[in-house]
Scaffold this motif. Structure first.
Motif, short mmCIF file in Angstrom:
data_model
loop_
_atom_site.label_atom_id
_atom_site.label_comp_id
_atom_site.label_asym_id
_atom_site.label_seq_id
_atom_site.Cartn_x
_atom_site.Cartn_y
_atom_site.Cartn_z
N PRO A 161 -14.91 -9.96 12.75
CA PRO A 161 -15.23 -11.37 13.04
C PRO A 161 -14.10 -12.33 12.71
CG PRO A 161 -16.46 -10.58 11.13
CD PRO A 161 -15.83 -9.39 11.76
N ILE A 162 -13.32 -12.05 11.65
CA ILE A 162 -12.20 -12.93 11.30
C ILE A 162 -11.17 -12.97 12.42
CG2 ILE A 162 -10.17 -13.11 9.80
CD1 ILE A 162 -11.91 -12.47 7.45
N ASN A 163 -10.85 -11.80 12.99
CA ASN A 163 -9.87 -11.76 14.08
C ASN A 163 -10.39 -12.44 15.34
OD1 ASN A 163 -7.20 -9.92 13.83
ND2 ASN A 163 -8.72 -9.30 12.34
N ILE A 164 -11.68 -12.28 15.63
CA ILE A 164 -12.26 -12.95 16.79
C ILE A 164 -12.21 -14.46 16.61
CG2 ILE A 164 -14.40 -13.31 18.08
CD1 ILE A 164 -15.09 -10.38 17.55
N ILE A 165 -12.53 -14.92 15.39
CA ILE A 165 -12.49 -16.37 15.11
C ILE A 165 -11.06 -16.90 15.23
CG2 ILE A 165 -12.78 -18.08 13.28
CD1 ILE A 165 -15.16 -16.39 12.29
N ILE A 166 -10.09 -16.16 14.71
CA ILE A 166 -8.68 -16.59 14.80
C ILE A 166 -8.25 -16.69 16.26
CG2 ILE A 166 -6.30 -15.90 14.31
CD1 ILE A 166 -7.28 -14.77 11.66
N ASP A 167 -8.64 -15.70 17.07
CA ASP A 167 -8.29 -15.75 18.50
C ASP A 167 -8.89 -16.97 19.18
OD1 ASP A 167 -6.79 -13.45 18.39
OD2 ASP A 167 -8.45 -12.12 18.94
N LYS A 168 -10.13 -17.32 18.81
CA LYS A 168 -10.77 -18.51 19.39
C LYS A 168 -10.05 -19.78 18.97
CE LYS A 168 -14.27 -16.41 21.44
NZ LYS A 168 -14.43 -16.44 22.93
N VAL A 169 -9.64 -19.85 17.70
CA VAL A 169 -8.99 -21.05 17.17
C VAL A 169 -7.65 -21.30 17.86
CG1 VAL A 169 -7.91 -22.06 15.11
CG2 VAL A 169 -10.17 -20.98 14.95
N VAL A 170 -6.87 -20.22 18.03
CA VAL A 170 -5.53 -20.39 18.64
C VAL A 170 -5.59 -20.38 20.16
CG1 VAL A 170 -4.42 -19.32 16.65
CG2 VAL A 170 -5.05 -17.89 18.60
N GLY A 171 -6.79 -20.25 20.72
CA GLY A 171 -6.94 -20.30 22.17
C GLY A 171 -6.62 -19.00 22.87
N GLY A 172 -6.56 -17.93 22.15
CA GLY A 172 -6.26 -16.64 22.75
C GLY A 172 -7.53 -15.91 23.15
N GLN A 173 -7.33 -14.71 23.71
CA GLN A 173 -8.46 -13.89 24.15
C GLN A 173 -8.45 -12.59 23.37
OE1 GLN A 173 -8.49 -13.06 28.31
NE2 GLN A 173 -10.47 -12.01 28.27
N THR A 174 -9.61 -12.22 22.89
CA THR A 174 -9.73 -10.98 22.11
C THR A 174 -9.67 -9.78 23.04
OG1 THR A 174 -11.10 -12.09 20.45
CG2 THR A 174 -11.14 -9.68 20.49
N VAL A 175 -8.67 -8.94 22.82
CA VAL A 175 -8.53 -7.70 23.59
C VAL A 175 -8.96 -6.54 22.70
CG1 VAL A 175 -6.94 -6.20 24.85
CG2 VAL A 175 -6.61 -8.69 24.87
N PHE A 176 -9.96 -5.81 23.17
CA PHE A 176 -10.54 -4.75 22.33
C PHE A 176 -9.51 -3.73 21.91
CE2 PHE A 176 -12.52 -0.52 21.97
CZ PHE A 176 -13.40 -0.77 20.94
N TYR A 177 -8.59 -3.36 22.80
CA TYR A 177 -7.59 -2.34 22.48
C TYR A 177 -6.73 -2.78 21.29
CZ TYR A 177 -3.38 0.52 22.88
OH TYR A 177 -2.32 1.35 22.61
#
Length: 278
Positions: free
Chosen positions: A114-130
């Protein structure tokens, strides 16, 4: 009268007090954390190699690793305290250590995703599962090394304590006697009463069954030879091979009772006994 020797003794005493204190142990862990962060961030990219022409100190990665390591350290410390109170206080063995590591890494995984998903949302990036999976695997590997370095000494100290200084309270009617493991020669059952034999030959009857004692005591020191007796490793004087793959165990001279002075180990228990004794 010279004051040099007392002064040296005082300094030595203060030094030993300092290095054995909790503050010193935490200082050691802080040093490991800093070194760990420096090494991992300098190996993370070629620009961070010390011999690179474009070298720059990886300050962002260093600080983020420190923060992440502190969170990992908090999780590991809380889990270690739980295992220390519930499991390591009784005995320290490979299975328990493995469970501690797996449960700690499991908690880190729950925190990491969840921390990495939240960071991706904050910086405007997209979470890539790989990339999330690769990052998680690398993080777990580094955390495994990090936690191992942090708690290796603590676990080893608990292991020594469980072997040498662990105690068991023997209930005998209205009396309770506290004995250290190293002062117990064996436990044996006779006429449905279980007795504790100490190294000086003293015998105490107990309110336990052998099954109950087997659950309580440290199985690195004690072995259930048969339905009648549990022996301490240091009580064994001689091991002899006899017929049908059995073993005959002779206990040390202070065991005066003939029925337990010599014990036969069945061929079914022979391998387990030899693995334990060696």
């Amino acid at each position: 009268m010279s004051t040099t020797q007392p002064t040296k003794n005082t300094v030595k005493t203060v030094w030993h007090t300092c290095i054995s204190s909790a503050a010193w142990r935490w200082s050691q862990k802080a040093i490991i954390l800093i070194i760990f962060s420096l090494v991992t961030n300098h190996l993370a990219a070629s620009d961070n190699f010390l011999d690179s022409e474009s070298y720059r100190f990886p300050i962002e990665g260093f600080l983020s690793t420190i923060v992440l390591s502190i969170l990992v350290g908090i999780i590991a410390d809380l889990n270690f305290r739980f295992y220390k109170k519930k499991y390591f206080s009784k005995k320290v063995e490979i299975v328990t250590i493995a469970r501690f590591m797996v449960s700690t890494l499991g908690c880190i995984t729950i925190m990491y995703i969840p921390i990495n998903i939240i960071i991706d949302k904050v910086v405007g990036g997209q979470t890539v599962f790989y990339y999330l999976l690769i990052g998680l695997l690398i993080t777990l590997l580094l955390c495994f090394i990090f936690i191992g370095l942090l708690y290796a000494q603590d676990i080893y100290n608990l292991y020594k304590l469980s072997i040498r200084e662990a105690k068991i309270t023997i209930d005998s009617g209205t009396k309770m006697t506290k004995l250290t493991y190293e002062n117990i020669a064996c436990f044996y059952s006779e006429n449905k009463i279980v007795y504790t034999v100490q190294n000086d030959g003293t015998t105490i009857n107990t309110d336990f069954t052998l099954n109950e004692l087997e659950e309580k005591i440290n199985d690195q020191l004690f072995f259930r030879a048969n339905r009648q007796i549990i022996i301490h490793k240091d009580t064994i004087d001689l091991i002899e091979k006899i017929e049908n793959g059995k073993l005959r165990i002779r206990l040390k001279a202070f065991i005066k009772k003939d029925t337990i002075a010599e014990i036969n180990i069945s061929r079914y228990k022979r391998k387990a006994f030899m693995d334990w004794f060696q």
